[in-house]
Write a protein that holds these residues in place. Structure first.
Motif, PDB file in Angstrom:
ATOM      1  N   LEU A  84      44.520  36.801  44.529  1.00 26.58           N
ATOM      2  CA  LEU A  84      43.284  37.391  44.777  1.00 26.58           C
ATOM      3  C   LEU A  84      42.502  36.301  45.799  1.00 26.58           C
ATOM      4  O   LEU A  84      41.809  36.979  46.938  1.00 26.58           O
ATOM      5  N   TYR A  85      42.710  35.127  45.621  1.00 24.48           N
ATOM      6  CA  TYR A  85      42.146  34.158  46.661  1.00 24.48           C
ATOM      7  C   TYR A  85      43.053  34.506  48.074  1.00 24.48           C
ATOM      8  O   TYR A  85      42.229  34.752  49.051  1.00 24.48           O
ATOM      9  N   TRP A  86      44.116  34.771  48.135  1.00 20.80           N
ATOM     10  CA  TRP A  86      44.892  35.069  49.454  1.00 20.80           C
ATOM     11  C   TRP A  86      44.357  36.368  50.009  1.00 20.80           C
ATOM     12  O   TRP A  86      44.196  36.389  51.104  1.00 20.80           O
ATOM     13  N   GLY A  87      44.213  37.470  49.092  1.00 24.44           N
ATOM     14  CA  GLY A  87      43.822  38.657  49.325  1.00 24.44           C
ATOM     15  C   GLY A  87      42.302  38.645  50.226  1.00 24.44           C
ATOM     16  O   GLY A  87      42.256  39.480  50.952  1.00 24.44           O
ATOM     17  N   PHE A  88      41.470  37.767  49.406  1.00 20.81           N
ATOM     18  CA  PHE A  88      40.031  37.905  49.870  1.00 20.81           C
ATOM     19  C   PHE A  88      39.777  36.948  50.962  1.00 20.81           C
ATOM     20  O   PHE A  88      38.846  37.230  51.931  1.00 20.81           O
ATOM     21  N   PHE A  89      40.565  35.906  51.093  1.00 20.65           N
ATOM     22  CA  PHE A  89      40.366  34.886  52.182  1.00 20.65           C
ATOM     23  C   PHE A  89      41.138  34.608  53.231  1.00 20.65           C
ATOM     24  O   PHE A  89      40.982  34.048  54.181  1.00 20.65           O
ATOM     25  N   GLN A  90      42.504  35.121  52.989  1.00 26.96           N
ATOM     26  CA  GLN A  90      43.581  35.036  54.046  1.00 26.96           C
ATOM     27  C   GLN A  90      44.196  35.915  54.812  1.00 26.96           C
ATOM     28  O   GLN A  90      45.104  36.163  55.173  1.00 26.96           O
ATOM     29  N   THR A  91      43.453  37.197  54.398  1.00 23.88           N
ATOM     30  CA  THR A  91      43.907  38.431  55.072  1.00 23.88           C
ATOM     31  C   THR A  91      42.874  39.043  55.798  1.00 23.88           C
ATOM     32  O   THR A  91      41.617  38.575  56.144  1.00 23.88           O
ATOM     33  N   PRO A  92      43.344  39.795  56.942  1.00 24.04           N
ATOM     34  CA  PRO A  92      42.228  40.341  58.002  1.00 24.04           C
ATOM     35  C   PRO A  92      41.141  41.014  57.238  1.00 24.04           C
ATOM     36  O   PRO A  92      41.094  41.375  56.309  1.00 24.04           O
ATOM     37  N   ASP A  93      39.844  40.846  58.097  1.00 21.96           N
ATOM     38  CA  ASP A  93      38.681  41.403  57.544  1.00 21.96           C
ATOM     39  C   ASP A  93      38.915  43.013  57.676  1.00 21.96           C
ATOM     40  O   ASP A  93      38.087  43.680  56.891  1.00 21.96           O
ATOM     41  N   PHE A 110      44.158  45.067  46.000  1.00 20.95           N
ATOM     42  CA  PHE A 110      44.959  43.919  45.490  1.00 20.95           C
ATOM     43  C   PHE A 110      44.756  44.162  43.995  1.00 20.95           C
ATOM     44  O   PHE A 110      45.855  43.654  43.076  1.00 20.95           O
ATOM     45  N   VAL A 111      43.831  44.928  43.439  1.00 15.25           N
ATOM     46  CA  VAL A 111      43.815  45.077  41.840  1.00 15.25           C
ATOM     47  C   VAL A 111      44.433  46.424  41.653  1.00 15.25           C
ATOM     48  O   VAL A 111      45.098  46.622  40.593  1.00 15.25           O
ATOM     49  N   HIS A 112      44.103  47.224  42.733  1.00 14.95           N
ATOM     50  CA  HIS A 112      44.546  48.738  42.248  1.00 14.95           C
ATOM     51  C   HIS A 112      45.922  48.863  42.383  1.00 14.95           C
ATOM     52  O   HIS A 112      46.501  49.609  41.502  1.00 14.95           O
ATOM     53  N   ILE A 113      46.682  48.445  43.260  1.00 14.84           N
ATOM     54  CA  ILE A 113      48.109  48.414  43.405  1.00 14.84           C
ATOM     55  C   ILE A 113      48.724  47.674  42.262  1.00 14.84           C
ATOM     56  O   ILE A 113      49.810  48.396  41.773  1.00 14.84           O
ATOM     57  N   ALA A 114      48.413  46.676  41.742  1.00 14.02           N
ATOM     58  CA  ALA A 114      48.933  45.945  40.965  1.00 14.02           C
ATOM     59  C   ALA A 114      48.827  46.573  39.431  1.00 14.02           C
ATOM     60  O   ALA A 114      49.817  46.858  38.695  1.00 14.02           O
ATOM     61  N   SER A 115      47.581  47.194  39.173  1.00 15.57           N
ATOM     62  CA  SER A 115      47.407  47.977  37.961  1.00 15.57           C
ATOM     63  C   SER A 115      47.972  49.299  38.037  1.00 15.57           C
ATOM     64  O   SER A 115      48.615  49.760  36.811  1.00 15.57           O
ATOM     65  N   ALA A 116      48.046  50.034  38.984  1.00 18.08           N
ATOM     66  CA  ALA A 116      49.119  51.177  39.008  1.00 18.08           C
ATOM     67  C   ALA A 116      50.571  51.221  38.969  1.00 18.08           C
ATOM     68  O   ALA A 116      51.156  51.970  38.199  1.00 18.08           O
ATOM     69  N   TRP A 117      51.104  49.826  39.462  1.00 21.31           N
ATOM     70  CA  TRP A 117      52.364  49.801  39.292  1.00 21.31           C
ATOM     71  C   TRP A 117      52.596  49.203  37.883  1.00 21.31           C
ATOM     72  O   TRP A 117      53.733  49.765  37.260  1.00 21.31           O
ATOM     73  N   MET A 118      51.728  48.558  37.289  1.00 20.49           N
ATOM     74  CA  MET A 118      51.903  48.224  35.963  1.00 20.49           C
ATOM     75  C   MET A 118      51.831  49.327  34.849  1.00 20.49           C
ATOM     76  O   MET A 118      52.660  49.449  33.970  1.00 20.49           O
ATOM     77  N   ALA A 119      50.952  50.374  35.139  1.00 21.37           N
ATOM     78  CA  ALA A 119      50.914  51.488  34.568  1.00 21.37           C
ATOM     79  C   ALA A 119      52.048  52.242  34.356  1.00 21.37           C
ATOM     80  O   ALA A 119      52.781  52.737  33.217  1.00 21.37           O
TER      81      ALA A 119
END
Length: 246
Positions: free
Chosen positions: A37-46, A59-68
């Motif tokens: 999450l840190y990488w996604g929020f601060f190290q990815t393009p705006d 970053f949360v949506h894809i992870a939770s959807a794959w887990m589902a």
């Protein structure tokens, strides 16, 4: 030294092993999830394509959807293993996985709704990609409800296992609806899969978060399995000895 892994198919043997594994998976879950999450929020393009800051919910949506989806396959695996070999621990794993899978499915729908409202101006659309995910949540809930409705654990395990096997057909449908080669065949507001075209920093953040979610699911499933073991084995001598040590 040879380790006899088959002995851990016994709830009495697996219970202490799970207790040792839970802290390991939980630490990995915290480190990987926070790192991703840190990488996604601060190290990815705006800005990603024509979207703005709200794209970071992926970053949360894809992870939770794959887990589902993956957890449903895991749940069916344990349920089928229980049907074939009549192993009590397999059924316990299936029950524990169902709850975690339902939570991940609900989280994917919730984050998807926020994405939809911000990106498309609607919380929900009855298209194949969203509807099949909702059906998956109903299958998880149906499994849990059916198991809870039957007093005898053995009958409940077998009945819910059959339901899980029937519902497995929804998983490839969900995957196909997102990765459909013909956009016209699965036309919807939900965008198609673009993992192969995604920017490197975003890909790293997504996969790190996914790994963190996996570790979290392992830890929570083991915790729930231990609780189920204590509940079902409460009349056994080893549980009595365990209680005496507390």
């Amino acid at each position: 030294m040879t380790i006899n892994w088959f002995k851990y198919s016994s709830p009495a043997s697996f219970y202490p092993l799970a207790g040792k594994l839970i802290p390991v998976f939980m630490v990995l879950a915290i480190v990987l999830t926070l790192g991703g999450l840190y990488w996604g929020f601060f190290q990815t393009p705006d800005v990603l394509s024509d979207q703005k800051q709200y794209y970071r919910i992926i970053f949360v949506h894809i992870a939770s959807a794959w887990m589902a989806m993956w957890l449903y396959v895991v749940m069916v695996f344990w349920a089928v293993l229980g049907l074939i070999f009549n192993t009590r621990l397999s059924y316990m794993f299936a029950c524990a996985t169902a709850v975690t899978g339902a939570i991940m499915t609900a989280l994917s729908l919730w984050t998807g709704a926020f994405w939809g409202q911000t990106s498309w101006g609607t919380w929900w659309d009855w298209d194949p990609r969203m509807t099949t995910q909702l059906i998956l949540l109903f299958l998880y809930m149906g499994y849990i409800a059916l198991h809870s409705a039957i007093d005898d654990n053995r009958r409940a395990d077998r009945a819910s296992a059959v339901l899980a096997m029937v519902g497995l057909a929804i998983v490839p449908v969900i995957y196909y609806s997102i990765n459909c080669p013909d956009p016209n065949a699965c036309a919807s507001l939900h965008q198609e899969s673009s993992m192969e075209r995604i920017e490197t920093n975003i890909f790293i953040a997504i996969m790190t978060t996914v790994a963190g979610f996996w570790m979290y699911c392992f830890a929570v499933i083991l915790m729930r399995t231990r609780n189920i073991i204590l509940q079902r084995e409460r009349k056994s001598s080893w549980v009595a000895r365990l209680e005496a040590l507390k």
